[in-house]
Design an enzyme around this catalytic site. Structure first.
Site, PDB file in Angstrom:
ATOM      1  N   LYS A  24     -10.785  -4.607  -4.098  1.00  0.00           N
ATOM      2  CA  LYS A  24     -11.573  -3.424  -4.840  1.00  0.00           C
ATOM      3  C   LYS A  24     -11.112  -2.616  -5.487  1.00  0.00           C
ATOM      4  O   LYS A  24     -11.852  -2.319  -5.931  1.00  0.00           O
ATOM      5  CB  LYS A  24     -12.154  -3.234  -2.835  1.00  0.00           C
ATOM      6  CG  LYS A  24     -13.169  -3.893  -2.566  1.00  0.00           C
ATOM      7  CD  LYS A  24     -13.615  -2.765  -0.859  1.00  0.00           C
ATOM      8  CE  LYS A  24     -13.867  -4.233  -0.344  1.00  0.00           C
ATOM      9  NZ  LYS A  24     -12.776  -4.183   0.872  1.00  0.00           N
ATOM     10  N   LYS A  74      -4.343 -10.837  -6.284  1.00  0.00           N
ATOM     11  CA  LYS A  74      -5.675 -10.585  -5.416  1.00  0.00           C
ATOM     12  C   LYS A  74      -6.268 -10.291  -6.059  1.00  0.00           C
ATOM     13  O   LYS A  74      -5.823  -9.361  -6.766  1.00  0.00           O
ATOM     14  CB  LYS A  74      -5.766 -11.060  -3.631  1.00  0.00           C
ATOM     15  CG  LYS A  74      -5.414  -9.261  -3.737  1.00  0.00           C
ATOM     16  CD  LYS A  74      -5.535  -9.561  -2.064  1.00  0.00           C
ATOM     17  CE  LYS A  74      -6.041  -8.116  -1.417  1.00  0.00           C
ATOM     18  NZ  LYS A  74      -7.169  -8.218   0.283  1.00  0.00           N
ATOM     19  N   LYS A 130       0.619  -1.396  -0.145  1.00  0.00           N
ATOM     20  CA  LYS A 130       0.248   0.145   0.326  1.00  0.00           C
ATOM     21  C   LYS A 130       1.076   0.939   0.245  1.00  0.00           C
ATOM     22  O   LYS A 130       0.516   2.132  -0.474  1.00  0.00           O
ATOM     23  CB  LYS A 130      -1.412  -0.413   1.404  1.00  0.00           C
ATOM     24  CG  LYS A 130      -1.920  -1.111   1.042  1.00  0.00           C
ATOM     25  CD  LYS A 130      -3.842  -0.807   1.289  1.00  0.00           C
ATOM     26  CE  LYS A 130      -4.541  -1.789   1.062  1.00  0.00           C
ATOM     27  NZ  LYS A 130      -5.642  -2.396   1.513  1.00  0.00           N
TER      28      LYS A 130
HETATM   29  N1  AQP Z   1      -9.176 -12.128  -3.442  1.00  0.00           N
HETATM   30  C1  AQP Z   1      -9.371 -12.388  -2.269  1.00  0.00           C
HETATM   31  N2  AQP Z   1      -9.668 -13.483  -2.366  1.00  0.00           N
HETATM   32  C2  AQP Z   1     -10.195 -14.525  -0.354  1.00  0.00           C
HETATM   33  N3  AQP Z   1     -10.454 -12.965   0.361  1.00  0.00           N
HETATM   34  C3  AQP Z   1     -10.283 -12.226   0.301  1.00  0.00           C
HETATM   35  N4  AQP Z   1     -10.409 -10.850   1.520  1.00  0.00           N
HETATM   36  C4  AQP Z   1      -9.578  -9.602   0.561  1.00  0.00           C
HETATM   37  N5  AQP Z   1      -9.194 -10.112  -0.821  1.00  0.00           N
HETATM   38  C5  AQP Z   1      -9.387 -11.056  -0.806  1.00  0.00           C
HETATM   39  C6  AQP Z   1     -10.506 -10.899   2.404  1.00  0.00           C
HETATM   40  O1  AQP Z   1     -11.292 -10.387   2.341  1.00  0.00           O
HETATM   41  C7  AQP Z   1     -12.092  -9.868   3.651  1.00  0.00           C
HETATM   42  C8  AQP Z   1     -11.905  -8.441   4.263  1.00  0.00           C
HETATM   43  O2  AQP Z   1     -10.975  -7.596   3.514  1.00  0.00           O
HETATM   44  P1  AQP Z   1     -10.428  -6.155   3.870  1.00  0.00           P
HETATM   45  O3  AQP Z   1     -11.516  -5.532   4.257  1.00  0.00           O
HETATM   46  O4  AQP Z   1      -9.317  -6.378   4.327  1.00  0.00           O
HETATM   47  O5  AQP Z   1      -9.917  -4.868   2.178  1.00  0.00           O
HETATM   48  P2  AQP Z   1     -10.025  -6.370   1.194  1.00  0.00           P
HETATM   49  O6  AQP Z   1     -10.819  -6.298   0.461  1.00  0.00           O
HETATM   50  O7  AQP Z   1      -8.342  -6.974   1.099  1.00  0.00           O
HETATM   51  O8  AQP Z   1      -9.390  -4.921   0.578  1.00  0.00           O
HETATM   52  P3  AQP Z   1      -8.952  -4.712  -1.223  1.00  0.00           P
HETATM   53  O9  AQP Z   1      -9.941  -5.588  -2.111  1.00  0.00           O
HETATM   54  O10 AQP Z   1      -7.170  -5.124  -1.279  1.00  0.00           O
HETATM   55  O11 AQP Z   1      -9.598  -3.092  -1.200  1.00  0.00           O
HETATM   56  P4  AQP Z   1      -8.245  -1.730  -1.290  1.00  0.00           P
HETATM   57  O12 AQP Z   1      -8.724  -2.513  -2.926  1.00  0.00           O
HETATM   58  O13 AQP Z   1     -10.103  -1.162  -0.940  1.00  0.00           O
HETATM   59  O14 AQP Z   1      -7.377  -2.362  -0.320  1.00  0.00           O
HETATM   60  C9  AQP Z   1     -10.679 -10.043   4.857  1.00  0.00           C
HETATM   61  O15 AQP Z   1     -10.662 -11.360   5.405  1.00  0.00           O
HETATM   62  C10 AQP Z   1      -9.855 -10.247   3.084  1.00  0.00           C
HETATM   63  O16 AQP Z   1      -8.490 -11.671   3.068  1.00  0.00           O
END
Ligand code: AQP
Length: 335
Positions: free
Chosen positions: A202, A199, A117
């Protein structure tokens, strides 16, 4: 109920950074509902984590309400579980300060999410981004949670939370439960449809990379049609076939069939047919969430009632733990 007979406690949270992805759903949130009968579950929209990346305030407010409705739409029952918004319970931030004082700079520097990040948001490498895992440890430890259902990307943060708990206990006497990670065997890391070594996220800039759980059927079908595969022709789970492995995993999660059965089902078929089948299965799988979400978003008063009740219950439960931790450290009682 005597303490020894108490149900085990589950805590997990998700950031209100946008509509949940298929990765969030499969890796984490869809597993939360079925745990509610066996465990005391506490689920949170972690808005304090979300501000580690600069956010428009109106958007954050909107996404927090939407995120809360999504949790309920994904099968979390606010009567069975404590479902609340993190900033409504100040005890997380309070405990976070304490835990920060038993966390080493070096440990936080090794967190891969911080490195990723920080690289992505090089103009705003704020202290909150750095101490994010300490707040996450506080989220979990302030309820003395036994287990934390998460996707694979959170494994390192959970390991740190365990180390912090152990260190605090060694320094001040037995205080925190050392939490276990609860990571699904299939679907713990759903990958981007466009770059299947990364991965699914969002905030991916490529709209075709991510399935959002509120995408309509046409959108889902279009994204799967465009999913990156490989130059081979066989639908089998194998080293180096990241795109196909990801699609097989998704199909397996959406249908409940094991990967070997999915491979058999598509033996001799082409990638085009396979992608269509995955799209159909995912659209059917997500349809009930979309319907329930639309219903809930029409009833804001109910949502507010739920998060108010959730915050009060979360505060009461966490306050007992925080008070005990304060005593252990040597803070003077005022009551
Ligand atoms: N790709 C994934 N596969 C499986 N599990 C996932 N998780 C996130 N991405 C995957 C799990 O979702 C839960 C919540 O995640 P978070 O709120 O930490 O946010 P995020 O979705 O991981 O963040 P992003 O997608 O990377 O969003 P941005 O792009 O805004 O930073 C967790 O239990 C995580 O493991």
């Amino acid at each position: 109920m005597a303490d020894t007979e108490r149900k085990k406690v589950i805590f997990s949270g998700i950031q209100p950074t946008g509509v949940f992805t298929l990765g969030n759903y499969v890796g984490a949130v869809r597993n939360w509902g079925p745990l509610q009968d066996e465990y005391d579950c506490i689920y949170s929209i972690v808005d304090q984590h979300a501000i580690t990346v600069r956010k428009d305030p109106a958007k954050l407010r909107q996404q927090t309400v939407e995120g809360y409705a999504l949790l309920l739409a994904c099968g979390i029952d606010p009567k069975k579980s404590i479902v609340f918004i993190q900033s409504h319970n100040p005890n997380h931030a309070q405990l976070s300060w304490v835990l920060g004082c038993v966390t080493q700079f070096g440990e936080l520097s090794r967190m891969t999410q911080f490195k990723d990040k920080a690289a992505k948001h090089a103009d705003d490498i704020n202290a909150g981004l750095f101490t994010y895992p300490v707040l996450m440890a506080a989220d979990i430890l302030t309820y003395n949670a036994d287990a934390v259902p998460i996707g694979d990307d959170q494994r390192q943060h959970l390991e740190l939370a365990r180390n912090i708990a152990v260190r605090f206990n060694q320094r001040y006497g037995d205080m925190f439960t050392v939490p276990e990670a609860y990571i699904p065997k299939v679907g713990a890391r759903i990958k981007s449809l466009q770059e299947p070594t990364k991965k699914m996220s969002k905030s991916d800039e490529n709209p075709n990379a991510t399935i959002y759980i509120l995408d309509d059927k046409d959108t889902i079908m279009r994204k799967f049609r465009r999913a990156v595969t490989d130059s081979d022709t066989e639908i089998r789970f194998a080293e180096g076939k990241d795109g196909i492995n990801n699609l097989l995993t998704i199909y397996s999660c959406a249908t409940g069939k094991g990967i070997p059965d999915c491979e058999k089902e598509f033996a001799g078929k082409g990638y085009g047919d396979f992608k269509l089948a995955v799209g159909e299965a995912v659209a059917d799988y997500l349809e009930p969430v979309r319907t329930e979400y639309a219903r809930l978003m029409d009833d804001r008063a109910y949502l507010k009632e739920c998060w108010t009740d959730g915050a009060q219950r979360a505060f009461r439960m966490s306050n007992k733990v925080l008070t005990k931790a304060y005593r252990k450290i040597g803070f003077v009682d005022y009551r």
